[in-house]
Design a protein around this motif. Sequence first.
Motif, PDB file in Angstrom:
ATOM      1  N   VAL A  86      50.112  39.351  46.236  1.00  0.00           N
ATOM      2  CA  VAL A  86      51.374  39.296  45.490  1.00  0.00           C
ATOM      3  C   VAL A  86      52.421  40.105  46.261  1.00  0.00           C
ATOM      4  N   ARG A 108      52.830  42.771  39.542  1.00  0.00           N
ATOM      5  CA  ARG A 108      51.796  42.385  40.505  1.00  0.00           C
ATOM      6  C   ARG A 108      50.436  42.292  39.825  1.00  0.00           C
ATOM      7  N   ALA A 109      50.155  43.255  38.938  1.00  0.00           N
ATOM      8  CA  ALA A 109      48.874  43.238  38.232  1.00  0.00           C
ATOM      9  C   ALA A 109      48.776  42.028  37.301  1.00  0.00           C
ATOM     10  N   ALA A 132      43.818  38.956  45.126  1.00  0.00           N
ATOM     11  CA  ALA A 132      44.985  38.349  44.483  1.00  0.00           C
ATOM     12  C   ALA A 132      46.100  39.375  44.305  1.00  0.00           C
ATOM     13  N   PHE A 133      45.738  40.592  43.945  1.00  0.00           N
ATOM     14  CA  PHE A 133      46.740  41.651  43.785  1.00  0.00           C
ATOM     15  C   PHE A 133      47.392  41.974  45.127  1.00  0.00           C
ATOM     16  N   THR A 134      46.598  41.946  46.203  1.00  0.00           N
ATOM     17  CA  THR A 134      47.126  42.267  47.527  1.00  0.00           C
ATOM     18  C   THR A 134      48.119  41.223  48.006  1.00  0.00           C
ATOM     19  N   LEU A 152      40.039  39.557  42.387  1.00  0.00           N
ATOM     20  CA  LEU A 152      41.181  40.198  41.733  1.00  0.00           C
ATOM     21  C   LEU A 152      41.895  41.149  42.686  1.00  0.00           C
ATOM     22  N   HIS A 154      46.261  34.786  37.984  1.00  0.00           N
ATOM     23  CA  HIS A 154      45.776  33.952  39.087  1.00  0.00           C
ATOM     24  C   HIS A 154      44.250  33.868  39.077  1.00  0.00           C
ATOM     25  N   VAL A 155      43.603  35.023  38.979  1.00  0.00           N
ATOM     26  CA  VAL A 155      42.135  35.044  38.982  1.00  0.00           C
ATOM     27  C   VAL A 155      41.587  34.384  37.720  1.00  0.00           C
ATOM     28  N   GLY A 195      48.313  38.864  39.403  1.00  0.00           N
ATOM     29  CA  GLY A 195      46.965  38.828  39.956  1.00  0.00           C
ATOM     30  C   GLY A 195      45.923  38.465  38.916  1.00  0.00           C
TER      31      GLY A 195
END
Length: 322
Positions: free
Chosen positions: A226, A235-236, A222-224, A219, A242-243, A239
């Motif tokens: 974006v 972004r959150a 994935a956030f990084t 997570l 995605h996860v 992310g």
Amino acid sequence: WWVFGLDLSLHADIDVYQFQFFSELVKTKVGENDSVIIMTHEPHWLLDWYWNNVSGENVSHLICDYLKGRCKLRIAGDLHHYMRHSCVPSEGPVHVQHLLVNGCGGAFLHPTHVFSNFSQFYGKTYECKAAYPSFDDSSRIALGNILKFRKMNWQFDFIGGIIYFILVFSIFPQCQLDHILQDDSFSGHLRSFFGTVWNSFVYMLEHSFVSLAGVVLLLMLAFTFVPSKLALKKRAIIGILHVSAHLASAVILMLLLELGLETCIRHKLLATSGYHSLYQWYQSVETEHFPDPTGLRARIEQWTFGLYPACIKYLMSAFDVP
């Protein structure tokens, strides 16, 4: 004709020293009937539209308030495609006549179809006169990337497999899946299956350590990845979605694997030879092809207090499907 090469650096704008230089140049050297080409490294008319952002205030001030219609062309690269927009004739002054992206320098290709709806710049309407690849071709190439990426980067499957294994490590194996196969209807099978998926997810959150740590780490990554230009909330959300997609895929694949093994066992295609079948096969081959008339293996077993055959047996059990 004049060519202005502007250094926008990483701030998407020229600094005060560049603005002072070019504004003085316009006032003292550039004639009223002269034409100016402005070159920058990024096409901010497209990027600002795409990200719903406003940048380059000093550049806009230079073009609109100093050049006053003498900027005939803005040209940039960075986006690896070709795209040309021209201003649609209308009333009022035109600050920039043509917008050109010429980024076909041999690098990888960027899409054009994502900019197909771009039409406004400095309050004027622009029309796309040419694009390479075309919007249709760009969209088709982008859809093909879903399969082509995996074909060209098949080595990534090893990394993806390790990530998925970590995600389901704490909930593997699921030893009680009979209820999924006992339903009479297909909808009942699906309901039981996805119910088991949800229960596995809840178990991972409440009791696991390795899988939960893997989810948290994924997570964060994935956030990084974006784009930072998006709002923190977006972004959150991206992310987490995605996860969640990867986690759901990992759990579903794990359950399908176990259901496949369970089905094979029910039809007596597996689990018919008992435990340590690979070691038993090894012993038979060893006895047949590597006889030990001096009893060396028996003495080694005695000297190691049974550790020698036990190590071989349990190492083989890691690769043994009963």
